[in-house]
Design a protein around this motif. Structure first.
Motif, PDB file in Angstrom:
ATOM      1  N   ASN A   1      -6.200 -12.286 -15.144  1.00  0.00           N
ATOM      2  CA  ASN A   1      -5.897 -12.208 -13.721  1.00  0.00           C
ATOM      3  C   ASN A   1      -4.420 -11.890 -13.472  1.00  0.00           C
ATOM      4  O   ASN A   1      -4.079 -11.091 -12.601  1.00  0.00           O
ATOM      5  CB  ASN A   1      -6.265 -13.515 -13.009  1.00  0.00           C
ATOM      6  N   ALA A   2      -3.533 -12.516 -14.245  1.00  0.00           N
ATOM      7  CA  ALA A   2      -2.100 -12.244 -14.065  1.00  0.00           C
ATOM      8  C   ALA A   2      -1.793 -10.766 -14.295  1.00  0.00           C
ATOM      9  O   ALA A   2      -0.953 -10.182 -13.597  1.00  0.00           O
ATOM     10  CB  ALA A   2      -1.268 -13.114 -15.015  1.00  0.00           C
ATOM     11  N   ASP A   3      -2.506 -10.150 -15.259  1.00  0.00           N
ATOM     12  CA  ASP A   3      -2.320  -8.716 -15.487  1.00  0.00           C
ATOM     13  C   ASP A   3      -2.804  -7.917 -14.282  1.00  0.00           C
ATOM     14  O   ASP A   3      -2.163  -6.957 -13.838  1.00  0.00           O
ATOM     15  CB  ASP A   3      -3.101  -8.279 -16.733  1.00  0.00           C
ATOM     16  N   ARG A   4      -3.948  -8.325 -13.739  1.00  0.00           N
ATOM     17  CA  ARG A   4      -4.509  -7.598 -12.600  1.00  0.00           C
ATOM     18  C   ARG A   4      -3.618  -7.723 -11.366  1.00  0.00           C
ATOM     19  O   ARG A   4      -3.489  -6.774 -10.587  1.00  0.00           O
ATOM     20  CB  ARG A   4      -5.930  -8.097 -12.309  1.00  0.00           C
ATOM     21  N   VAL A   5      -3.020  -8.891 -11.180  1.00  0.00           N
ATOM     22  CA  VAL A   5      -2.106  -9.064 -10.053  1.00  0.00           C
ATOM     23  C   VAL A   5      -0.892  -8.144 -10.219  1.00  0.00           C
ATOM     24  O   VAL A   5      -0.455  -7.482  -9.274  1.00  0.00           O
ATOM     25  CB  VAL A   5      -1.668 -10.537  -9.920  1.00  0.00           C
ATOM     26  N   ARG A   6      -0.358  -8.090 -11.440  1.00  0.00           N
ATOM     27  CA  ARG A   6       0.823  -7.245 -11.683  1.00  0.00           C
ATOM     28  C   ARG A   6       0.503  -5.766 -11.522  1.00  0.00           C
ATOM     29  O   ARG A   6       1.356  -4.968 -11.128  1.00  0.00           O
ATOM     30  CB  ARG A   6       1.367  -7.513 -13.094  1.00  0.00           C
ATOM     31  N   HIS A   7      -0.746  -5.394 -11.837  1.00  0.00           N
ATOM     32  CA  HIS A   7      -1.131  -3.981 -11.767  1.00  0.00           C
ATOM     33  C   HIS A   7      -2.104  -3.727 -10.606  1.00  0.00           C
ATOM     34  O   HIS A   7      -2.932  -2.817 -10.649  1.00  0.00           O
ATOM     35  CB  HIS A   7      -1.763  -3.538 -13.094  1.00  0.00           C
ATOM     36  N   ARG A   8      -1.990  -4.527  -9.565  1.00  0.00           N
ATOM     37  CA  ARG A   8      -2.853  -4.420  -8.393  1.00  0.00           C
ATOM     38  C   ARG A   8      -2.896  -2.988  -7.837  1.00  0.00           C
ATOM     39  O   ARG A   8      -3.960  -2.458  -7.510  1.00  0.00           O
ATOM     40  CB  ARG A   8      -2.319  -5.389  -7.332  1.00  0.00           C
ATOM     41  N   ASP A   9      -1.733  -2.364  -7.724  1.00  0.00           N
ATOM     42  CA  ASP A   9      -1.666  -1.044  -7.091  1.00  0.00           C
ATOM     43  C   ASP A   9      -2.378   0.035  -7.899  1.00  0.00           C
ATOM     44  O   ASP A   9      -2.733   1.094  -7.360  1.00  0.00           O
ATOM     45  CB  ASP A   9      -0.208  -0.637  -6.874  1.00  0.00           C
TER      46      ASP A   9
END
Length: 424
Positions: A305-313
């Motif tokens: 999830n932390a990766d997905r938040v960082r790469h949200r865009d």
């Protein structure tokens, strides 16, 4: 005093958890009445004290006139009972007392000696001016639980300000994190669609009153409760407040997205909008399987999830393209079968026709003096032994004045004298 018409007699209900608790309710509008309605649903005897009609004021809680919509009578004509008022005042009895008169103040003090809880939401200092402040009433009844609900509390530099939900949503930070992103069309501050500062304050006040009653029953000692809309608004920032305190960075508006979880937002399907609310990495992997893009769950940018938040865009536009390929009901059926959190976006007509909402008993019907069947939103509390009940419809203005005052030992002559003095 309005007692020519009275509410229908309902079948007796089993005693509630708060049976035997008597509440004198001098609150108006929403935060206080929401608190006392909750207490009433649980079995408390809530006596709603309202202003008598006068030359310059129709009398009663201001929300009685906050319409349309108004309750329609049996002939389809509007009554004086606004839906807003009806939604926050069931299970109460209404009496009229003018607390601006000395006789009215004396009457309230007399009633308080036989009550367990006193709730008011007047401006700071008003109750002291009327001789109805916590210190005075606790002297008369040391077992009393006295709850004040104000915009900013009894202390602090803003204590004398009037408090309104809308202003508190802005001042308390909620509007800074509600609404579309500032860099997108429609971005900017947005209030929540219901008065959440009022509603949360009412619920916190309920909890505080129950805690104080527990203490009173154990020690014999009442106490004063100081509830403020702004305090509650700050508290209900929850994870967003924690985010700021941990990082020192004020969160910004994110529209329908989540600040800490991705993907957790509204997406457009082929024929409308839906919610995708992936809460953990396993659910993301299941979503990717259903969506036919299992490679995304293995991509190092999106595994955690932390990766997905960082790469949200990067991720969100990819998911948006996939979700537009199928109708929303097709997605909802497939995702629910795979245990991936998702949901439709219903309007209120769809909400109150939803089979699960109906099965859970979230709509209740009660006879009312003006109509055979008044529909109300039910209490959501489900207690196995002492469930909330609807024993009375929202009362007419002053409907129970004579009845209640008689229960407190006032004779017909006493009431006539009070009426002559303009106190009731």
């Amino acid at each position: 005093m309005t007692e020519a018409v009275s509410s229908p007699t309902l079948p007796p209900a089993a005693p509630g958890a708060l049976n035997g608790v008597r509440v004198l309710d001098l609150s108006r509008v929403l935060a206080g009445p929401w608190c006392t309605q909750t207490l009433a649903d649980l079995g408390a005897d809530v006596i709603k004290v309202e202003r008598p009609p006068g030359e310059r004021h129709p009398g009663g809680d201001d929300t009685r006139g906050w319409g349309p919509p108004f309750l329609k009578d049996r002939d389809g004509l509007d009554t004086a009972e606004a839906a807003y008022y009806l939604g926050a005042n069931r299970n109460k009895r209404s009496i009229t007392i003018d607390i601006a008169t000395p006789a009215g103040q004396d009457l309230v003090r007399r009633l308080v000696t036989q009550c367990d809880v006193f709730v008011e939401n007047y401006k700071v200092g008003d109750m002291a001016r009327y001789g109805l402040d916590a210190a005075t009433l606790l002297q008369l009844n040391p077992r009393l639980v006295y709850c004040s609900v104000t915009g900013f509390g009894q202390t602090g530099p803003y204590r004398d300000r009037a408090g309104y939900d809308y202003a508190v949503q802005g001042l308390g930070g909620l509007m800074s994190i509600t609404g579309e992103r500032d860099d997108l069309p429609g971005g900017g501050p947005q209030k929540v669609g219901v008065a959440v500062a009022d509603l949360f304050t009412g619920m916190y006040a309920t909890v505080a009153i129950l805690a104080a009653l527990r203490h009173r029953d154990a020690t014999g000692q009442g106490q004063a409760i100081d509830m403020a809309l702004l305090d509650t608004q700050v508290a209900m920032l929850a994870n967003m407040g924690a985010n700021y305190l941990a990082s020192g960075v004020a969160p910004k508006r994110a529209g329908n997205a989540h600040q800490n979880i991705v993907p957790y937002q509204v997406f457009e399907a082929a024929d409308g909008h839906m919610i995708l609310a992936v809460g953990n990495d396993g659910q993301f992997a299941k979503f990717c399987q259903v969506a036919g893009v299992p490679e995304l769950a293995a991509d190092p940018r999106f595994v955690k999830n932390a990766d997905r938040v960082r790469h949200r865009d990067v991720l969100v536009p990819m998911l948006a393209e996939v979700l537009r390929t199928r109708p929303k009901q097709t997605w909802l059926d497939a995702l629910e079968a795979a245990k991936v959190p998702c949901g439709a976006i219903n309007n209120l007509a769809e909400v109150f026709a939803d089979p699960h909402v109906l099965a859970r008993g979230m709509v209740t019907q009660v006879p009312h003096p003006h109509t055979d069947s008044l529909r109300l939103v039910a209490s959501p509390m489900k207690l196995s032994a002492t469930p909330p009940t609807v024993r009375r419809p929202p009362p007419l203005l002053g409907e129970h004045t004579q009845q209640v005052l008689a229960e407190f030992g006032l004779s017909a002559d006493d009431c006539a004298a009070l009426r002559q003095a303009g106190a009731i």
